[in-house]
Design an enzyme around this catalytic site. Structure first.
Site, short mmCIF file in Angstrom:
data_model
loop_
_atom_site.label_atom_id
_atom_site.label_comp_id
_atom_site.label_asym_id
_atom_site.label_seq_id
_atom_site.Cartn_x
_atom_site.Cartn_y
_atom_site.Cartn_z
N ASP A 21 -0.01 -0.59 -1.95
CA ASP A 21 1.01 0.25 -2.05
C ASP A 21 2.03 -0.54 -2.48
OD1 ASP A 21 3.20 1.59 -1.32
OD2 ASP A 21 3.33 1.23 0.97
N LYS A 84 10.89 0.14 -9.57
CA LYS A 84 10.00 1.43 -9.44
C LYS A 84 10.94 2.53 -9.56
CE LYS A 84 7.09 3.61 -6.01
NZ LYS A 84 6.40 3.52 -5.00
N GLU A 189 1.06 8.71 -2.71
CA GLU A 189 1.27 7.90 -1.57
C GLU A 189 1.18 8.79 -0.32
OE1 GLU A 189 5.02 6.69 -2.39
OE2 GLU A 189 4.73 5.19 -3.63
N ASP A 219 6.91 11.59 4.00
CA ASP A 219 7.05 9.83 3.24
C ASP A 219 8.36 9.55 3.05
OD1 ASP A 219 6.46 7.52 2.33
OD2 ASP A 219 4.87 8.39 1.03
#
Length: 634
Positions: A21, A84, A189, A219
């Site tokens: 992850d 990211k 994810e 999420d």
């Protein structure tokens, strides 16, 4: 620690494929434990299961993870985080421009439409692509896995937000290659979280109604937000729809808190000092850390004190933060989250009443207000699922997918395939994909939320008489005009049948693989002329030579980095001890103690940059032995 000690696999055993992850703020690595028949999250040398996605650079070396985050306040211009948010984006992207204004480190135009991070490293300015910084985080996670397993780990499954586009997925895969990883699969994810949850449900709750369920995966991490709706039945996980925001997460809650805290500081100390605080990157970093801690506190208690000693010179900050205040500061963000859930349910053609389970993933889902709003959305009839640690669920699911892939590769090798091989994952593409027509109109071949992998074809023709070539320009997006969509790439097919306009037939085929990465071909049905390309985003992509160079550089500075990590840990401990002791000494009016502590503080501020670990340790001994100040390096 729950790490394993694994030797080289015996004949018939499965290949080890680690699950990673790669998060905006924290990252995590897991692996399937064949002996236990389940995935486990691997811990680092300090026993931590998650690692901050931070990289810090100095004149001596670089550090990754907690040591980098710990010294971010003292080295803000060279401590890089949240890459990211910009990976796979072009320099002209408004998101990149906005983030460049808020980061304490520099984000610059690196040429060829690519943003790069600029830091001072080993005595020189260096520009690095976001992929290269992400690779440094991946290298550290790879080492955690190799140390835990006692063998080399090169195969990996890496997760990305469901709403990552083609460029962002390609860039993440490039980061894995730079880190020395063979990236077997890029998966979403929330889908990974569903795999983790589904495996758990298969073992523990299948009899209680999870079979045949419609599951909402909510999420919310540090920097990205995804909602996916899946149907789960008989071991088949089918993603019905997905949505979210690649630029919404817990750090946005922190940003609102920092703005509020600065305003409160101004009320106490005046506008002049507040303006000075805003321009002091080190002070803002310390304030942000305090806000992060306060956010966690009000998730479990009704009030807390947001306190930073000597935030700016001798000015302290101590203000009360209630849960109600925190919720009011972030009300608009909470509303965006809930609205996304209803939108994705509509895309999945489901009603509120069709949903059987809601799974919470990501550390930011611990916020009580969000949980309350989710419960209210579903009429209070659904208990939110928190049976898997929300910080670890995505890595666990990636490890499950890694095991499925390894098992698939070994089906004829006599390996033990028990545990996950009866799980089937059907994911979807987050954005529609198509080509540009005359008049800059978007012609969609693959619609948003189409199950992948998939392959779609459509016939097109010429717009001019005797035209023998056609430009195929590929876009992704949901608008009719390509001007409002995202261009992925283009190529030209030549040798098209020479005829009047509208007569030739050119078949364009889009093939979207299991990683969500697109290949496009075009063929004239009469002449057989053919052209095509794997679409790799015209702007923002690394070249093969650049990737190869970064691969070679990835391990180059490891010895220096290890030494610096220990030094940074000591420096952070010294700073914390000195600031705390200074505040206490000033309160007591002990002028001698204040003077001695200010000398150490000044040394840390101005003279410690090139200090050795031995010199740092000597300062810690001085504080303990001469001033009675404890220095905690745990």
């Amino acid at each position: 620690m729950e790490n394993m000690s694994v030797n080289e696999p015996a004949k018939g055993e499965l290949e080890t494929v680690i699950g990673i992850d790669l998060g905006t703020t924290f990252s995590c690595v897991a692996v399937w434990d064949e002996a236990a028949g389940r995935p486990i999250v691997l811990t680092n040398s300090t026993g931590a299961k998650t690692m901050p996605s931070y990289v810090s650079f100095t004149d001596q070396a670089r550090v990754v993870g907690q040591p980098a985050k710990s010294q971010a306040a003292s080295n803000p211009a060279n401590t890089v985080y949240d890459v990211k948010r910009i990976i796979g984006r072009s320099w002209n992207d408004q998101v990149v421009r906005d983030d460049a204004k808020s980061f304490p480190f520099r984000v610059v135009d690196g040429g060829n439409g690519r943003p790069k991070v600029e830091v001072s490293w080993l005595g020189a300015k260096k520009q690095m692509a976001p992929e290269e910084v992400s690779a440094m985080v991946l290298v550290e996670l790879k080492r955690v896995a190799e140390k835990a397993l006692g063998k080399a780990c090169t195969a990996a499954v890496i997760t990305v937000p469901a709403h990552f586009n083609d460029q962002q997925r390609q860039a993440t895969k490039d980061a894995g290659r730079i880190a020395g990883l063979d990236v077997r699969r890029i998966i979403n994810e929330p889908t990974a979280a569903a795999l983790a949850y589904g495996l758990h449900g298969k073992k523990d709750t299948m009899d209680s109604g999870i079979a045949g369920s419609n599951v909402v995966i909510f999420d919310l991490g540090g920097g990205t937000f995804d909602v996916s709706v899946l149907s789960m039945e008989g071991g088949v996980f089918e993603v019905k729809a997905t949505g979210g925001d690649t630029h919404l997460g817990g750090e946005d809650f922190d940003n609102n808190m920092v703005d509020w805290a600065v305003a409160e500081f101004e009320k106490i100390h005046g506008a002049g000092r507040a303006n000075k605080l805003k321009s002091n990157a080190r002070a803002i970093r310390r304030l942000r850390t305090a806000c992060e801690n306060a956010k966690r506190s009000v998730s479990s208690a009704p009030t807390t004190t947001l306190e930073v000693e000597s935030l700016l010179d001798d000015a302290d900050l101590s203000i009360e933060l209630s849960r109600e205040k925190f919720e009011s500061l972030n009300d608009e963000l909470f509303t965006r989250c809930i609205n996304t859930v209803t939108t994705v349910l509509k895309d999945a053609s489901l009603t509120i009443g069709d949903v059987t389970d809601v799974v919470l993933v990501g550390g930011s889902t611990r916020v009580p207000a969000l949980q309350d709003r989710l419960k209210a959305l579903f009429g209070g009839r659904i208990e939110l699922c928190r049976s898997i640690n929300p910080d670890e669920a995505v890595a666990v699911g990636a490890a499950v997918q890694g095991h499925i892939l390894a098992a698939g590769d070994a089906r004829t090798g006599g390996a033990d395939l028990a545990g996950t091989t009866d799980l089937l994952l059907l994911d979807v593409t987050p954005l529609s994909l198509g080509i540009e027509l005359e008049g800059r109109e978007m012609s969609v071949l693959i619609k948003r939320n189409t199950t992948i992998p998939c392959r779609k074809s459509r016939s097109y023709t010429t717009v001019e008489d005797w035209q023998t070539s056609i430009d195929v320009v590929v876009y992704e997006g949901e608008r009719r005009s390509v001007d409002t969509c995202n261009k992925l790439g283009e190529f030209t097919i030549t040798g098209v049948e020479r005829a009047r306009k509208g007569e030739p037939k050119v078949e364009v085929t889009f093939a979207l693989d299991a990683n969500g990465i697109l290949a496009v071909t075009a063929q004239d049905t009469v002449t057989g002329a053919k052209a095509g390309a794997e679409i790799k985003a015209k702007d923002g992509r690394l070249s093969a030579d650049e990737i190869d160079k970064m691969v070679q550089d990835a391990e180059k500075h490891r010895a220096q980095d290890d030494e610096l990590a220990d030094k940074m840990t000591m420096q952070t401990a010294l700073e914390g001890a000195v600031y705390s002791a200074l505040s206490a000494a000033r309160t007591k009016g002990d002028t001698d103690q204040v003077a001695a502590l200010e000398n150490v503080r000044d040394w840390l501020d101005y003279d410690s940059t090139n200090a050795t670990l031995t010199e740092m340790t000597a300062k810690a001994d001085f504080l303990r032995n001469n001033l009675g100040v404890a220095v905690n390096t745990d």
